[in-house]
Design a protein around this motif. Structure first.
Motif, PDB file in Angstrom:
ATOM      1  N   GLU A 156       0.822  -1.217  -0.006  1.00 52.14           N
ATOM      2  CA  GLU A 156      -0.068  -0.027   0.010  1.00 52.14           C
ATOM      3  C   GLU A 156       0.720   1.288   0.116  1.00 52.14           C
ATOM      4  O   GLU A 156       0.435   2.290  -0.684  1.00 52.14           O
ATOM      5  CB  GLU A 156      -0.972  -0.088   1.210  1.00 52.14           C
ATOM      6  N   ARG A 157       1.911   1.129   0.691  1.00 53.60           N
ATOM      7  CA  ARG A 157       2.918   2.544   0.707  1.00 53.60           C
ATOM      8  C   ARG A 157       3.539   2.587  -0.773  1.00 53.60           C
ATOM      9  O   ARG A 157       3.470   3.764  -1.106  1.00 53.60           O
ATOM     10  CB  ARG A 157       4.034   2.315   1.662  1.00 53.60           C
ATOM     11  N   ILE A 158       3.931   1.659  -1.362  1.00 53.65           N
ATOM     12  CA  ILE A 158       4.438   1.665  -2.657  1.00 53.65           C
ATOM     13  C   ILE A 158       3.409   2.232  -3.743  1.00 53.65           C
ATOM     14  O   ILE A 158       3.685   3.037  -4.407  1.00 53.65           O
ATOM     15  CB  ILE A 158       4.837   0.106  -3.384  1.00 53.65           C
ATOM     16  N   ARG A 159       2.347   1.920  -3.530  1.00 53.59           N
ATOM     17  CA  ARG A 159       1.095   2.341  -4.321  1.00 53.59           C
ATOM     18  C   ARG A 159       0.807   3.812  -4.021  1.00 53.59           C
ATOM     19  O   ARG A 159       0.659   4.604  -4.977  1.00 53.59           O
ATOM     20  CB  ARG A 159      -0.221   1.420  -4.102  1.00 53.59           C
ATOM     21  N   SER A 160       1.049   4.303  -2.632  1.00 53.80           N
ATOM     22  CA  SER A 160       1.037   5.608  -2.337  1.00 53.80           C
ATOM     23  C   SER A 160       1.978   6.343  -3.035  1.00 53.80           C
ATOM     24  O   SER A 160       1.782   7.439  -3.498  1.00 53.80           O
ATOM     25  CB  SER A 160       0.670   5.829  -0.828  1.00 53.80           C
ATOM     26  N   LEU A 161       3.213   5.916  -2.908  1.00 53.40           N
ATOM     27  CA  LEU A 161       4.396   6.526  -3.409  1.00 53.40           C
ATOM     28  C   LEU A 161       4.079   6.769  -5.115  1.00 53.40           C
ATOM     29  O   LEU A 161       4.391   7.799  -5.612  1.00 53.40           O
ATOM     30  CB  LEU A 161       5.334   6.070  -3.198  1.00 53.40           C
ATOM     31  N   GLN A 162       3.499   5.516  -5.839  1.00 48.74           N
ATOM     32  CA  GLN A 162       3.387   5.789  -7.183  1.00 48.74           C
ATOM     33  C   GLN A 162       2.389   6.765  -7.468  1.00 48.74           C
ATOM     34  O   GLN A 162       2.641   7.455  -8.515  1.00 48.74           O
ATOM     35  CB  GLN A 162       3.128   4.295  -7.551  1.00 48.74           C
ATOM     36  N   GLN A 163       1.254   6.839  -6.739  1.00 44.82           N
ATOM     37  CA  GLN A 163       0.300   7.772  -6.845  1.00 44.82           C
ATOM     38  C   GLN A 163       0.432   9.021  -6.614  1.00 44.82           C
ATOM     39  O   GLN A 163       0.122   9.967  -7.455  1.00 44.82           O
ATOM     40  CB  GLN A 163      -1.219   7.235  -6.301  1.00 44.82           C
ATOM     41  N   THR A 164       1.224   9.523  -5.540  1.00 49.85           N
ATOM     42  CA  THR A 164       1.420  10.772  -5.076  1.00 49.85           C
ATOM     43  C   THR A 164       2.665  11.489  -5.331  1.00 49.85           C
ATOM     44  O   THR A 164       2.916  12.539  -5.543  1.00 49.85           O
ATOM     45  CB  THR A 164       0.941  10.979  -3.461  1.00 49.85           C
ATOM     46  N   GLY A 165       3.648  10.424  -5.258  1.00 51.65           N
ATOM     47  CA  GLY A 165       5.028  10.898  -5.575  1.00 51.65           C
ATOM     48  C   GLY A 165       5.627  11.521  -4.355  1.00 51.65           C
ATOM     49  O   GLY A 165       6.789  12.114  -4.228  1.00 51.65           O
ATOM     50  N   ILE A 166       4.817  11.419  -3.091  1.00 54.85           N
ATOM     51  CA  ILE A 166       5.315  12.249  -1.721  1.00 54.85           C
ATOM     52  C   ILE A 166       5.844  11.056  -0.901  1.00 54.85           C
ATOM     53  O   ILE A 166       5.070  10.194  -0.789  1.00 54.85           O
ATOM     54  CB  ILE A 166       4.019  12.666  -1.207  1.00 54.85           C
ATOM     55  N   ASN A 167       7.212  11.346  -0.634  1.00 55.05           N
ATOM     56  CA  ASN A 167       7.587  10.242   0.357  1.00 55.05           C
ATOM     57  C   ASN A 167       8.363  11.111   1.601  1.00 55.05           C
ATOM     58  O   ASN A 167       9.090  11.877   1.723  1.00 55.05           O
ATOM     59  CB  ASN A 167       8.757   9.948  -0.399  1.00 55.05           C
ATOM     60  N   LYS A 168       7.358  11.206   2.757  1.00 55.34           N
ATOM     61  CA  LYS A 168       7.874  11.544   3.903  1.00 55.34           C
ATOM     62  C   LYS A 168       8.692  10.802   5.024  1.00 55.34           C
ATOM     63  O   LYS A 168       9.259  11.474   5.969  1.00 55.34           O
ATOM     64  CB  LYS A 168       6.458  12.211   4.609  1.00 55.34           C
ATOM     65  N   VAL A 169       8.618   9.569   4.774  1.00 52.97           N
ATOM     66  CA  VAL A 169       9.199   8.581   5.652  1.00 52.97           C
ATOM     67  C   VAL A 169      10.866   8.448   5.195  1.00 52.97           C
ATOM     68  O   VAL A 169      11.351   8.248   6.168  1.00 52.97           O
ATOM     69  CB  VAL A 169       8.782   7.281   5.763  1.00 52.97           C
ATOM     70  N   GLY A 170      11.051   8.267   3.945  1.00 50.40           N
ATOM     71  CA  GLY A 170      12.304   8.241   3.348  1.00 50.40           C
ATOM     72  C   GLY A 170      12.772   7.097   2.901  1.00 50.40           C
ATOM     73  O   GLY A 170      13.525   6.889   1.953  1.00 50.40           O
ATOM     74  N   ASP A 171      12.097   5.762   3.213  1.00 51.98           N
ATOM     75  CA  ASP A 171      12.315   4.454   2.465  1.00 51.98           C
ATOM     76  C   ASP A 171      11.716   4.679   1.075  1.00 51.98           C
ATOM     77  O   ASP A 171      10.358   5.092   0.820  1.00 51.98           O
ATOM     78  CB  ASP A 171      11.482   3.256   3.336  1.00 51.98           C
ATOM     79  N   THR A 172      12.439   4.378   0.013  1.00 54.02           N
ATOM     80  CA  THR A 172      12.174   4.337  -1.247  1.00 54.02           C
ATOM     81  C   THR A 172      11.359   3.242  -1.794  1.00 54.02           C
ATOM     82  O   THR A 172      10.997   2.049  -0.966  1.00 54.02           O
ATOM     83  CB  THR A 172      13.370   4.296  -2.146  1.00 54.02           C
ATOM     84  N   GLU A 173      10.838   3.161  -2.938  1.00 50.56           N
ATOM     85  CA  GLU A 173       9.920   2.248  -3.455  1.00 50.56           C
ATOM     86  C   GLU A 173      10.753   1.013  -3.516  1.00 50.56           C
ATOM     87  O   GLU A 173      10.282  -0.182  -3.161  1.00 50.56           O
ATOM     88  CB  GLU A 173       9.418   2.533  -4.982  1.00 50.56           C
ATOM     89  N   ALA A 174      11.924   0.953  -3.843  1.00 52.07           N
ATOM     90  CA  ALA A 174      12.860  -0.326  -3.869  1.00 52.07           C
ATOM     91  C   ALA A 174      13.301  -0.856  -2.515  1.00 52.07           C
ATOM     92  O   ALA A 174      13.178  -1.976  -2.463  1.00 52.07           O
ATOM     93  CB  ALA A 174      14.335   0.354  -4.488  1.00 52.07           C
ATOM     94  N   ASP A 175      13.317   0.222  -1.605  1.00 55.06           N
ATOM     95  CA  ASP A 175      13.376  -0.484  -0.072  1.00 55.06           C
ATOM     96  C   ASP A 175      12.057  -1.268   0.175  1.00 55.06           C
ATOM     97  O   ASP A 175      12.260  -2.332   0.725  1.00 55.06           O
ATOM     98  CB  ASP A 175      13.631   0.647   0.781  1.00 55.06           C
ATOM     99  N   GLU A 176      11.030  -0.757  -0.029  1.00 56.41           N
ATOM    100  CA  GLU A 176       9.680  -1.467  -0.020  1.00 56.41           C
ATOM    101  C   GLU A 176       9.495  -2.986  -0.625  1.00 56.41           C
ATOM    102  O   GLU A 176       9.177  -3.892   0.064  1.00 56.41           O
ATOM    103  CB  GLU A 176       8.619  -0.553  -0.107  1.00 56.41           C
ATOM    104  N   PHE A 177       9.819  -2.647  -1.904  1.00 55.08           N
ATOM    105  CA  PHE A 177       9.835  -4.049  -2.659  1.00 55.08           C
ATOM    106  C   PHE A 177      10.942  -5.016  -2.032  1.00 55.08           C
ATOM    107  O   PHE A 177      10.706  -6.250  -1.831  1.00 55.08           O
ATOM    108  CB  PHE A 177      10.237  -3.812  -4.224  1.00 55.08           C
ATOM    109  N   SER A 178      12.097  -4.642  -1.461  1.00 56.50           N
ATOM    110  CA  SER A 178      13.061  -5.536  -1.044  1.00 56.50           C
ATOM    111  C   SER A 178      12.378  -6.095   0.360  1.00 56.50           C
ATOM    112  O   SER A 178      12.478  -7.548   0.537  1.00 56.50           O
ATOM    113  CB  SER A 178      14.341  -4.852  -0.538  1.00 56.50           C
ATOM    114  N   ALA A 179      11.666  -5.284   0.913  1.00 51.63           N
ATOM    115  CA  ALA A 179      11.219  -5.645   2.563  1.00 51.63           C
ATOM    116  C   ALA A 179       9.922  -6.742   1.970  1.00 51.63           C
ATOM    117  O   ALA A 179       9.977  -7.682   2.664  1.00 51.63           O
ATOM    118  CB  ALA A 179      10.573  -4.566   3.079  1.00 51.63           C
TER     119      ALA A 179
END
Length: 186
Positions: A50-73
């Motif tokens: 869901e966080r990845i989807r949010s990053l993809q839709q909004t482009g806003i990242n306030k936490v710092g972990d990247t999409e790549a970090d989340e896919f790795s997780a």
């Protein structure tokens, strides 16, 4: 280089990075994830997707972990799910994972299963994921999570569908594909 060979190398490269993080966290925390019940692991993957989807839709990242970090997780949580499924089959398995080498081998076994599945499906589907949008693969991950949640709510009973293990493998492989695609467009 043939495309399947390229995929295999890229896959192993992605996994090497995920394995490194997994084992470093295991050194820090031990196998604390053994406390998870399966629905909790599913929810952890859901949070990441869901966080990845949010990053993809909004482009806003306030936490710092990247999409790549989340896919790795997601990949590492899918390995955790595979290991927990083994504990359900044989509860004595978990005791051995306090040893880092044994845990590393269990990680390798889970990845080998996912890799073998990827190779078979990749053959049959002709590397179609290379033409897919990362956002579509994110949505597929979310669909697989919903399927797992429904199976969990049905206490593991399915009539014609794959079980949760197959869905975790598919999620892991989609996350790897997303990381490969992201590395190619970076």
């Amino acid at each position: 280089m043939p495309v399947q060979e390229q995929t295999n190398q890229q896959y192993q490269s992605v996994i090497a990075k995920c394995r490194e993080v997994f084992l470093k966290k295991a050194a820090d925390y031990g196998p604390s994830w053994l406390i998870f019940r399966m629905p909790s692991v599913t929810d952890q993957i859901y949070i990441k997707a869901e966080r990845i989807r949010s990053l993809q839709q909004t482009g806003i990242n306030k936490v710092g972990d990247t999409e790549a970090d989340e896919f790795s997780a997601i990949i590492n949580y899918c390995v955790i799910a595979a290991l927990l499924l083994k504990v359900q089959e044989n509860p004595d398995t978990a005791a051995a994972w306090k040893d880092t080498d044994t845990l590393a081998q269990a990680y390798e076994d889970a990845i080998r299963d996912a890799f073998d599945t990827m190779q078979a499906k990749n053959h049959d589907y002709g590397e179609v994921w290379r033409k897919m949008r990362i956002s579509s693969m994110t949505d597929l991950i979310l669909v697989k999570i919903q399927r797992i949640k429904q199976i969990e709510d049905n206490e593991g009973r399915v009539s014609v569908s794959e079980g949760v293990g197959s869905n975790y493998v598919d999620i892991l492989n989609y996350a790897v594909f997303c990381l490969i695609r992201m590395s190619e467009t970076a």
